[in-house]
Scaffold this active site. Structure first.
Site, short mmCIF file in Angstrom:
data_model
loop_
_atom_site.label_atom_id
_atom_site.label_comp_id
_atom_site.label_asym_id
_atom_site.label_seq_id
_atom_site.Cartn_x
_atom_site.Cartn_y
_atom_site.Cartn_z
N GLY A 46 0.80 -1.20 0.00
CA GLY A 46 0.00 0.00 0.00
C GLY A 46 0.84 1.25 0.00
O GLY A 46 0.31 2.35 -0.17
N ASP A 167 11.47 -7.62 8.58
CA ASP A 167 10.32 -8.31 7.97
C ASP A 167 10.76 -9.55 7.22
O ASP A 167 10.40 -9.75 6.05
CB ASP A 167 9.56 -7.36 7.04
CG ASP A 167 8.15 -7.86 6.74
OD1 ASP A 167 7.64 -8.69 7.53
OD2 ASP A 167 7.56 -7.43 5.74
#
Length: 609
Positions: A46, A167
Site C-alpha cells: 500500500g 520483515d
C-alpha cells in the site's frame, strides 16, 4: 506488454508498441528515458508498488522498479508526506551500503520524475519461498539447513552495518533461478520502505508494531524496538513454517506459551534433534534466550552433526524397489515399452516404471508391487480412460508419482438418480482411481474426473495415501472412502465436485494441511459411522456446509479454517460427534455451526466471531 502508471486506470496492461494507454489515454513513456514498465509485480504494502521493467541502456536487462505511492493517511499531511519521502530516500541509501553482497539485489538507480519517486533494482529471477512452499510442499531438513547456511551470513553482513531487516518471512526470501540447491541461491529482498512508511502512517493511531504478525517477535510488535536477535527470531519462524507448511498464527499456542511445530510436523519428514534445538532457540520469546548474533547461530549450525532419526528399512522378505531393474515407457524415443499396461504386465515385482511425456489412453490394472514415476512435468504425462478407471489397484502395494489422470464418463452417472448410480457402479466402475485392495500411494498427481468419484477407496484391508495431489473435475465426490477402508490425505487441493471428501460405513479419513473448496455441496461429509480427523485444513467457498457429520459418525477437527461456505461452517446431526478444537469458523453465511440435540461435540478454543 507495457504498463500504465496512472493509479486510477482500471485496465493498465497495454501492448508493447502502444504509446498511449488504450483504457485511460495516459502517455506510456520510458521512465528517465530508459526504463520500460512491463507489468505489476507487487502492490501488497500500500506504500510502494513494484513493477517488472526493462532497462534500455543495459541491453533491455530486466529490473525491478519500485514506485512510491501515497497512503490515504499521508495524503493531505505535508509533514507526513515529507517523512515518507525521507524514508524512501533512506531505503535507497541503505541499499547503496548493501550493494556489495551478491544475495541482496543491487541498486541500479534512484530518481524523481514528474514529482514521483522511483527506485530501480536488479531483478531476481525465480520464486519466493512462499511460492516454493505452495508448489512443492514442506521443506526437508536438508532444505532448512541450506536456508540457514545461506541466509545467516547475509544477516551478519547487514547487522554489521547497523541495519535490521524487520520483515523476514517466506515472501521476502527469493530462491534465485539456477541456484535452487545452493546456499548462495537465497536472496533477501524488501529492505523496509513499505514497513516504515506503514508505521509512519499507522503511528498516528497510536499503533507501534512493525513487520508481519506471527513472524515478528514480541518486542518488535509491542515497542517497535528491534535487535539482531529480532531478525533471527523471524528467520526461525520462517523455518518452522517452511518445515510444516503452516502459518505461524496456527503454529503457536498462546495459552501454553509454546510452538507446536513438532505436533504439526508430517510423518515421513524427520528432523534431527540438533536442528530442532536450533529452531527452538531462534524462536524463544525472551530476547536473551535467543542467539545474539547470526554468526553464533551459524557456528552452532556448522558444528552440529546432521543425523536424522532412524527410519525402519524393508526387511529381507520385503525387497526394496531398487533391487529390480527399472523400465522406461515412452511414446517416442528409446524405451522398453510404448504403453504402461505392457510395462506392468512384464515387470518383475518391485520394479520402478519410469513414464515419459505423452498421452496414454489406457486403463491400468496394478496387481503387483510397483512404482510408477513420471519423468518431467506431470502436466505432460497424461493417462486417460473412458468408462473404465484410469487405475484399478488390486495388488498389495504401489506408488504413483508425478502424472495426470483424466477420467471421462459420457454416461453422466454422477448426475443420475440413486437407482441410476447403483446400476452404473455395477456396470462401469465410474471412478478415475479405484482402490479396492492393498495400499496405494499417490504423490504429486493431478486427478481429474467426471464420474461418480475421482478416487474411490473401499474395503477393510484397503489403504490409500495422497500427498500433494490436486483433485478436480465435476464428479459427485472428490474422494470417497467406504466400507472400513482407511486413507490419509496430506497437502492436497480438492475442488470443483459436488462433495469434496466423503467417508461412510466405518471408513476412516485423516486429512492434514488440505484445501477443500468450490463444491456445490459439502466440503467434507462423514456419514454412517464414518470417522477420522482433519487438522490444519482450509475448507472454504463451498455451496453447502464446510463439514457435515451425521448418522453416528465422528470427526475430529483441529486448527482448521472454515470460511465463505454458503451454509454453516460445521453441521452435526443424527448422533454425530467429534471434538472441534482451535478452529476459525468466521465468515460462513449460515453461521459457525449448528449442532443437533444428542450430538456429543466437545468445543474448545474456537474462533466464532
Amino acid at each position: 506488454m507495457s504498463y500504465c502508471l496512472n493509479p486510477e486506470c482500471s485496465q493498465p496492461q497495454n501492448p508493447l508498441s502502444t504509446q498511449f494507454c488504450l483504457n485511460c489515454g495516459s502517455a506510456l513513456r520510458l521512465l528517465k528515458g530508459r526504463y520500460q514498465v512491463m507489468q505489476l509485480i507487487s502492490n501488497t504494502s500500500g506504500c510502494a508498488r513494484t513493477y517488472l521493467g526493462l532497462d534500455r541502456e543495459r541491453g533491455e536487462a530486466k529490473c525491478a522498479i519500485k514506485h512510491l505511492v501515497s497512503l490515504p493517511k499521508v495524503q493531505g499531511n505535508a509533514a507526513l508526506y515529507e517523512k515518507a519521502i525521507a524514508l524512501f530516500e533512506q531505503e535507497a541509501e541503505r541499499l547503496t551500503n548493501l550493494d556489495a553482497h551478491p544475495q541482496i539485489p543491487s541498486l541500479w538507480d534512484f530518481f524523481q520524475e514528474e514529482n514521483q519517486r522511483y527506485l530501480v533494482q536488479e531483478f531476481i529471477p525465480g520464486q519466493n519461498l512462499a511460492q516454493c512452499l505452495q508448489q512443492n510442499g514442506p521443506f526437508t531438513e536438508a532444505q532448512i539447513r541450506n536456508l540457514l547456511q545461506g541466509l545467516l551470513p547475509v544477516l551478519q553482513f547487514i547487522h554489521n552495518r547497523q541495519i535490521i531487516h524487520r520483515d523476514i518471512k517466506p515472501a521476502n526470501l527469493m530462491l534465485r533461478q539456477g541456484l535452487e540447491s545452493a546456499p548462495e541461491g537465497f536472496v533477501l529482498i524488501d529492505f523496509g520502505i513499505s514497513k516504515q512508511l506503514a508505521q509512519t502512517a499507522i503511528a498516528q493511531t497510536g499503533t507501534v508494531g512493525i513487520g508481519t504478525q506471527g513472524y515478528a517477535p514480541l518486542e518488535q510488535m509491542l515497542t517497535g524496538k528491534t535487535y539482531p536477535a529480532s531478525d533471527l527470531y523471524s528467520l526461525g519462524v520462517t523455518g518452522l513454517c517452511l518445515l510444516t507448511g503452516v502459518e505461524p498464527d496456527r503454529l503457536y499456542d498462546p495459552s501454553q506459551g509454546r510452538w507446536l511445530w513438532r505436533e504439526t510436523q508430517l510423518q515421513g519428514n524427520p528432523i534431527s534433534e540438533n536442528l530442532g534445538g536450533m529452531l527452538d532457540k531462534l524462536t524463544q520469546v525472551a530476547i536473551g534466550d535467543r542467539y545474539q548474533s547470526a554468526q553464533e547461530a551459524l557456528n552452532d549450525l556448522n558444528s552440529s552433526p546432521y543425523n536424522l532419526p532412524t527410519i525402519t528399512q524393508p526387511s529381507e522378505d520385503d525387497p526394496e524397489f531398487l533391487d529390480a531393474p527399472p523400465l522406461v515407457v515412452a511414446k517416442l524415443g528409446p524405451a522398453n515399452y510404448r504403453t504402461l499396461n505392457e510395462a506392468i504386465k512384464n515387470a518383475l515385482p518391485y520394479t520402478i516404471v519410469k513414464v515419459r511425456a505423452g498421452f496414454y489412453a489406457e486403463s491400468l490394472r496394478i496387481d503387483k508391487p510397483l512404482q510408477i514415476m513420471g519423468e518431467g512435468n506431470k502436466e505432460d504425462i497424461i493417462i486417460e480412460s473412458q468408462l473404465a478407471p484410469c487405475v484399478r489397484m488390486e495388488g498389495d502395494r504401489a506408488l504413483i508419482r508425478g502424472v495426470t489422470f483424466h477420467y471421462r464418463n459420457w454416461t453422466q452417472i454422477h448426475r443420475a438418480d440413486r437407482l441410476g448410480r447403483f446400476m452404473g457402479q455395477r456396470l462401469h466402475s465410474p471412478y478415475a482411481i479405484s482402490i479396492t485392495h492393498g495400499n496405494l500411494t499417490l504423490e504429486e498427481c493431478t486427478i481429474h474426473g467426471s464420474g461418480l468419484a475421482n478416487i474411490y477407496i473401499k474395503g477393510k484391508n484397503t489403504n490409500a495415501t495422497l500427498r500433494r495431489c490436486e483433485v478436480t473435475g465435476d464428479s459427485q465426490y472428490g474422494v470417497w472412502m467406504t466400507q472400513d477402508s482407511r486413507s490419509s490425505l496430506e497437502f492436497c487441493q480438492i475442488y470443483g465436485q459436488t462433495i469434496g471428501v466423503k467417508s461412510d460405513r466405518h471408513a476412516e479419513a485423516n486429512l492434514e494441511h488440505c484445501q477443500i473448496s468450490q463444491m456445490t455441496g459439502e466440503g467434507i461429509l462423514v456419514s454412517e459411522a464414518g470417522h477420522g480427523s482433519a487438522s490444519f485444513c482450509e475448507i472454504f467457498q463451498n455451496g453447502g456446509r464446510g463439514v457435515h457429520i451425521k448418522k453416528q459418525s465422528n470427526l475430529s477437527l483441529k486448527q482448521c479454517r472454515l470460511y465463505g461456505n454458503q451454509k454453516q461452517g460445521i453441521y452435526v446431526t443424527s448422533n454425530g460427534a467429534g471434538p472441534i478444537e482451535q478452529c476459525d469458523l468466521r465468515g460462513n453465511e449460515g453461521g459457525p455451526w449448528w449442532i443437533a440435540p444428542r450430538c456429543a461435540v466437545a468445543r474448545r478454543g474456537n474462533i466464532e466471531t
